[in-house]
Design an enzyme around this catalytic site. Structure first.
Site, PDB file in Angstrom:
ATOM      1  N   VAL A   1      13.743 -25.096  25.203  1.00 15.57           N
ATOM      2  CA  VAL A   1      13.548 -25.527  26.772  1.00 15.57           C
ATOM      3  C   VAL A   1      14.915 -25.721  27.054  1.00 15.57           C
ATOM      4  O   VAL A   1      15.974 -26.030  26.318  1.00 15.57           O
ATOM      5  CB  VAL A   1      12.691 -26.953  26.662  1.00 15.57           C
ATOM      6  CG1 VAL A   1      11.509 -26.749  26.366  1.00 15.57           C
ATOM      7  CG2 VAL A   1      13.340 -27.882  25.831  1.00 15.57           C
TER       8      VAL A   1
ATOM      9  N   ASN B   1      22.125 -23.228  22.149  1.00 16.88           N
ATOM     10  CA  ASN B   1      22.468 -24.554  22.988  1.00 16.88           C
ATOM     11  C   ASN B   1      23.806 -24.656  22.642  1.00 16.88           C
ATOM     12  O   ASN B   1      24.368 -24.782  21.995  1.00 16.88           O
ATOM     13  CB  ASN B   1      21.806 -25.873  22.402  1.00 16.88           C
ATOM     14  CG  ASN B   1      21.991 -26.975  23.059  1.00 16.88           C
ATOM     15  OD1 ASN B   1      22.473 -27.034  24.192  1.00 16.88           O
ATOM     16  ND2 ASN B   1      21.796 -27.807  22.451  1.00 16.88           N
TER      17      ASN B   1
ATOM     18  N   MET C   1      22.497 -29.593  28.454  1.00 18.32           N
ATOM     19  CA  MET C   1      22.230 -29.060  27.062  1.00 18.32           C
ATOM     20  C   MET C   1      20.819 -28.696  26.845  1.00 18.32           C
ATOM     21  O   MET C   1      19.978 -29.537  27.410  1.00 18.32           O
ATOM     22  CB  MET C   1      22.794 -29.936  25.987  1.00 18.32           C
ATOM     23  CG  MET C   1      24.378 -30.110  26.004  1.00 18.32           C
ATOM     24  SD  MET C   1      25.101 -28.404  25.654  1.00 18.32           S
ATOM     25  CE  MET C   1      26.749 -28.911  25.633  1.00 18.32           C
ATOM     26  N   CYS C   2      20.439 -27.827  26.179  1.00 18.46           N
ATOM     27  CA  CYS C   2      19.195 -27.278  25.980  1.00 18.46           C
ATOM     28  C   CYS C   2      18.772 -27.913  24.292  1.00 18.46           C
ATOM     29  O   CYS C   2      19.403 -28.606  24.000  1.00 18.46           O
ATOM     30  CB  CYS C   2      18.891 -25.689  25.823  1.00 18.46           C
ATOM     31  SG  CYS C   2      19.704 -24.915  27.396  1.00 18.46           S
ATOM     32  N   ARG C   3      17.325 -27.774  24.219  1.00 12.54           N
ATOM     33  CA  ARG C   3      16.760 -28.199  23.115  1.00 12.54           C
ATOM     34  C   ARG C   3      15.903 -27.074  22.651  1.00 12.54           C
ATOM     35  O   ARG C   3      15.277 -26.362  23.445  1.00 12.54           O
ATOM     36  CB  ARG C   3      15.850 -29.311  23.365  1.00 12.54           C
ATOM     37  CG  ARG C   3      16.398 -30.608  23.805  1.00 12.54           C
ATOM     38  CD  ARG C   3      17.083 -31.571  23.086  1.00 12.54           C
ATOM     39  NE  ARG C   3      18.533 -30.955  22.731  1.00 12.54           N
ATOM     40  CZ  ARG C   3      19.468 -31.414  21.882  1.00 12.54           C
ATOM     41  NH1 ARG C   3      19.000 -32.685  21.235  1.00 12.54           N
ATOM     42  NH2 ARG C   3      20.587 -31.064  21.843  1.00 12.54           N
TER      43      ARG C   3
END
Length: 271
Positions: A86, A112, A1-3
């Site tokens: 990110v 995300n 998963m992204c942030r």
């Protein structure tokens, strides 16, 4: 998963979200604490609005913590509205055109989450795009395709309704093809005037989303996880919600795809 992190308000330097806080986005790129994966090192991107209607953008495949250009840019660029991301890749290779935010005209978008069985849904999803939007697709991610579908379904006219229609289309398509109708979607997007965010999942397991005041005169920040340890400064946005950050503060709405309709806005945050 992204942030990711997004801001709208009085102009701030990008470093106020990206590099300076104790738990900045760069810190989250190698040490996220509220995600399944602590490391988000598959690239990064920022999109910001200034004097022109379309956003500026900078993306690269380097981990955010190792790019000195990102730190320099974040220290120098001041904007009233920006998005930063990110990436931890769950689909699509590590390449620049798969890095968020994605842009089209005045719109910017970052995400995300994931679409279940995307490899079986991608082709019929792409066939829904007109020639202009299909030609604009440069990457291979489900995130970019969801953004383009929302544009196809009227993002300019009705931002939240268009995203709801895009997600509902994906769910119906999966069911029609005998696939798992799984969508996990926590996204932020902007037209340069208002900042929108949605937290939604078909299984009620959407990636996290928090909101909190920042700067002066009613500025607000939307983040995947808080930028500091002051828990009282951050409100967790419930699953099945949409947020609009505009000139008059923050509106929170119920969000769903069952009837492709949104409930009326309620004032859950003061300006």
């Amino acid at each position: 998963m992204c942030r990711w992190a997004a801001y709208r308000g009085e102009p701030l330097y990008l470093e106020e979200l990206v590099t300076s806080p104790k738990h900045s986005l760069i810190e989250q790129s190698h040490c996220a604490v509220r995600a399944k994966t602590a490391t988000n090192g598959d690239g990064f991107g920022i999109a910001w609005y200034g004097d022109r209607p379309e956003p500026g953008r900078y993306r690269d495949i380097l981990p955010a913590w190792s790019d000195c250009n990102l730190k320099s840019i974040a220290r120098q660029i001041r904007s009233p509205l920006f998005l930063a991301h990110v990436r931890a890749a769950t689909g699509g290779g590590t390449r620049r055109d798969n890095c968020h935010p994605f842009v089209f005209g005045r719109w910017s978008f970052m995400h995300n989450g994931q679409i279940g069985d995307f490899e079986h849904l991608r082709r019929p999803m792409e066939t829904m795009l007109d020639n202009e939007l299909y030609s604009a697709r440069s990457g291979t991610t489900d995130s970019e395709l969801l953004f383009l579908l929302a544009l196809q379904f009227g993002l300019d006219r009705d931002p939240l309704g268009a995203v709801a229609e895009a997600l509902a289309f994906v769910e119906r398509l999966a069911e029609r093809l005998g696939r798992l109708a799984l969508v996990r979607f926590t996204a932020a997007f902007s037209d340069g005037r208002d900042l929108y965010a949605i937290r939604y999942a078909t299984d009620w397991k959407a990636p996290t989303l928090y909101a909190g005041p920042m700067g002066s005169n009613g500025g607000y920040c939307l983040v995947s996880e808080p930028l500091n340890d002051d828990d009282s400064a951050w409100v967790e946005v419930p699953d099945g919600s949409a947020i609009i950050v505009g000139e008059n503060g923050v509106d929170v709405r119920l969000f769903g795809t069952a009837d492709v309709a949104m409930a009326p806005a309620s004032r859950l945050f003061s300006g």
